[in-house]
Design an enzyme around this catalytic site. Structure first.
Site, short mmCIF file in Angstrom:
data_model
loop_
_atom_site.label_atom_id
_atom_site.label_comp_id
_atom_site.label_asym_id
_atom_site.label_seq_id
_atom_site.Cartn_x
_atom_site.Cartn_y
_atom_site.Cartn_z
N MET A 1 7.38 0.59 -2.42
CA MET A 1 6.19 1.15 -1.78
C MET A 1 5.02 0.99 -2.73
SD MET A 1 3.92 3.84 -1.53
CE MET A 1 4.67 5.06 -2.59
N CYS A 2 3.89 0.59 -2.16
CA CYS A 2 2.71 0.32 -2.97
C CYS A 2 1.47 0.82 -2.26
CB CYS A 2 2.58 -1.18 -3.24
SG CYS A 2 4.03 -1.91 -4.06
#
Length: 621
Positions: A1-2
């Site tokens: 996740m970014c």
């Protein structure tokens, strides 16, 4: 996740100040999503080698390390000038090894595509790669040789992506143009407004020297649509699942109803509907499909903390959905490794006041009947009572009931039942911040749900030690499993019951299809923005496209049979799965909305008159 952030900025002086404030705010907010690494990359837009810069593309990536042996920074930039911002997980469709980073693997695939001289239509080939991906994603991809920027969300909208786009003008689109994983409240009038990018296809910007020439959409289409039908776009992508099975079950296919003399309006654990041969096969296939989905979502999480820290947490109300996920996660994680069960409860003054009034009225009735403790000598009312606490919300009670069954079927697992207890004052103090994270959504219901998830994902609470004492605990799990998607596909909401009463199986099927069609717009973007605010990633095993395909194909009565009462007929296949996994009592738990289970709804007397779709006011901002 970014956290991903992108903009195309022109040289209009009237928008520079608002743009600068907006970019600085969004960069700080996106950095919370990716505490492992942050980088910026820029591309100048110019007419030719000697012209001055007339536009600028800026790419910002913040990384949360969840794939591969080491942190892979982004934006990903290739030697050919292509740039990728990737906020997603590739669980299937493109091979990603245990030690590889999926964003890097995708970038390598896209570079091979760019260098392949045999490919005549890059857009079609690019869409073909994206359509193969099984997993949640939002992305921005700049293809240098064609001067195009592609962006979008997966077909279920499991990752958030917002945009700011100005009006169309002659010859293109006005600037600035912004894409971001997270935004802010619409009450911030000094910043540029943001809206959610629809999860209805992949979008493409054609770039020219002074900005954007055009904005096109390449839509997702159901596999059942006749391909000869003229589409709105030259390019389309086929959805990885079909429409909900519309077959109406015949009388001989349905299980036998309960005998007429067996009357009850809610579940009894010992009462189980007959299991037909069709249901037996469906149960086995469901365990296989959901189990594979869970396995892919827990097996490769890198260990970044201490050896005893849990890598996986579960948003755990004790309900049927999260309980099955916990049992399946247990099968695919090493023995002895802890799993955090995050159970949130709020101090709700209005509920506490109502409970105190009910107890006072009950005591008054007892005294009137001469049955109070002081007058009753039978000893019945002198039995020790369980301690009363303001955090004994419905989900806390259900959570402990389900925990006991989990420990029975998986005694080797170290289950950290994390009591996340939120005082009223703290909930009030964080209200404005949480409202910022759900933007552009802003209803009372969105805020109530988001408050529960925000505090649960934060993971600060208490667990019981070996001496059965409550001690402070903060979850280090970066991946949080959620049961979202089960109710929508398996008829878990009261509206499904109403549709069945009104329009029988046809109405129920239509409601299930409607829920699947609108799932990306109702809550997934909001939940992603809320949970990722703590540098955590939500994963949704029930929304793996393989699971969605399986459930869409399944005959409706094998998923939900609302001839039976509450706690029996809704999500009937998952109840059978729970029994197969060893849960007897908990298999009869029914749906309770998180805002009521955790008691975030209507926390004050002023909230009594609020309705779910009402827009939250400025007060408290």
């Amino acid at each position: 996740m970014c956290g991903i952030l992108f903009s195309i900025q022109g040289q209009r002086t009237d928008s520079q100040e608002a743009y600068a404030r907006t970019w600085a705010t969004l960069q700080e907010l996106n950095s919370r999503r990716g505490p492992s690494a942050q980088d910026v990359y820029t591309v100048s837009l110019a007419q030719d080698e000697i012209s001055s810069r007339v536009g600028l593309m800026t790419f910002y990536g913040a990384v949360l390390h969840l794939r591969g042996d080491f942190v892979t920074r982004q934006p990903h930039v290739s030697e050919t000038g292509n740039v990728l911002l990737w906020n997603g997980e590739i669980f299937d469709g493109i091979f990603v090894g245990h030690h590889q980073n999926d964003g890097r693997v995708l970038m390598d695939q896209l570079d091979k595509l760019s260098l392949d001289k045999g490919i005549k239509d890059h857009t079609s080939a690019f869409l073909g790669i994206m359509a193969k991906i099984e997993g949640p994603y939002a992305f921005v991809y700049y293809h240098a040789s064609s001067n195009r920027v592609y962006f979008g969300r997966d077909c279920l909208g499991r990752r958030s992506l917002l945009w700011h786009k100005e009006q169309q003008i002659e010859g293109g689109m006005d600037l600035p143009f912004i894409l971001t994983s997270v935004g802010y409240s619409s009450f911030k009038s000094d910043l540029l407004p943001l809206d959610e990018v629809p999860a209805d296809g992949i979008y493409c910007l054609s770039i020219q020297s002074n900005g954007i020439k055009s904005l096109d959409r390449y839509p997702w289409i159901p596999s059942t649509i006749d391909q000869r039908v003229e589409q709105e776009s030259l390019y389309t992508m086929q959805l990885p699942f079909g429409r909900v099975n519309s077959t109406i079950p015949s009388e001989d296919q349905l299980s036998e109803p309960f005998p007429e003399n067996l009357k009850f309006d809610q579940a009894h654990p010992e009462v189980v509907p007959p299991v037909t041969e069709d249901m037996k096969r469906a149960i086995s296939d469901m365990i296989e499909a959901l189990g594979d989905s869970v396995r892919r979502r827990v097996q490769d999480i890198p260990r970044t903390g201490m050896i005893h820290d849990a890598r996986v947490g579960i948003l755990f109300s004790g309900g049927l959905d999260c309980l099955c996920l916990a049992a399946l996660a247990d099968k695919f994680l090493p023995e002895g490794e802890a799993i955090d069960l995050l159970n949130v409860g709020f101090e709700n003054p209005r509920s506490e006041k109502a409970r105190a009034m009910e107890e006072a009225l009950a005591l008054k009735r007892l005294k009137k009947q001469g049955l109070s403790n002081s007058n009753n000598h039978t000893g019945e009312n002198n039995k020790p009572k369980a301690p009363s606490t303001k955090y004994n919300v419905p989900d806390r009670i259900t959570g402990y009931e389900s925990l006991s069954e989990l420990r029975r079927i998986a005694p080797h697992r170290h289950w950290n039942f994390v009591e996340v207890n939120i005082p009223f004052e703290e909930a009030t103090a964080k209200r404005s911040e949480i409202l910022e994270r759900i933007a552009p959504l802003e209803t009372v219901m969105d805020l109530s749900i988001a408050m529960a998830f925000w505090f649960a994902a934060r993971g600060i609470g208490y667990i019981k030690n070996e001496q059965d004492e409550m001690v402070p605990y903060t979850s280090q799990a970066k991946v949080l499993l959620s049961g979202l998607g089960a109710d929508e596909q398996l008829g878990g909401y009261s509206r499904h019951k109403e549709q069945f009463k009104t329009a029988s199986w046809e109405g129920l099927i239509q409601e299930l299809q409607l829920d699947l069609d609108r799932i990306s717009t109702r809550n997934l973007g909001r939940d992603d923005r809320i949970i990722s605010d703590h540098g955590k990633e939500a994963r949704y095993p029930f929304l793996c496209t393989n699971v969605v395909q399986f459930l869409s194909d399944l005959r409706v009565d094998l998923k939900v049979d609302l001839r039976y009462p509450r706690g029996v007929g809704e999500k009937i296949i998952l109840r059978h799965v729970a029994r197969e996994l060893g849960f007897d009592r908990s298999s009869s738990h029914w749906k309770r909305a998180v805002q009521f289970g955790a008691r975030t709804a209507k926390m004050t007397e002023n909230g009594r008159s609020e309705i779910g779709q009402q827009v939250v006011g400025r007060e408290g901002q």
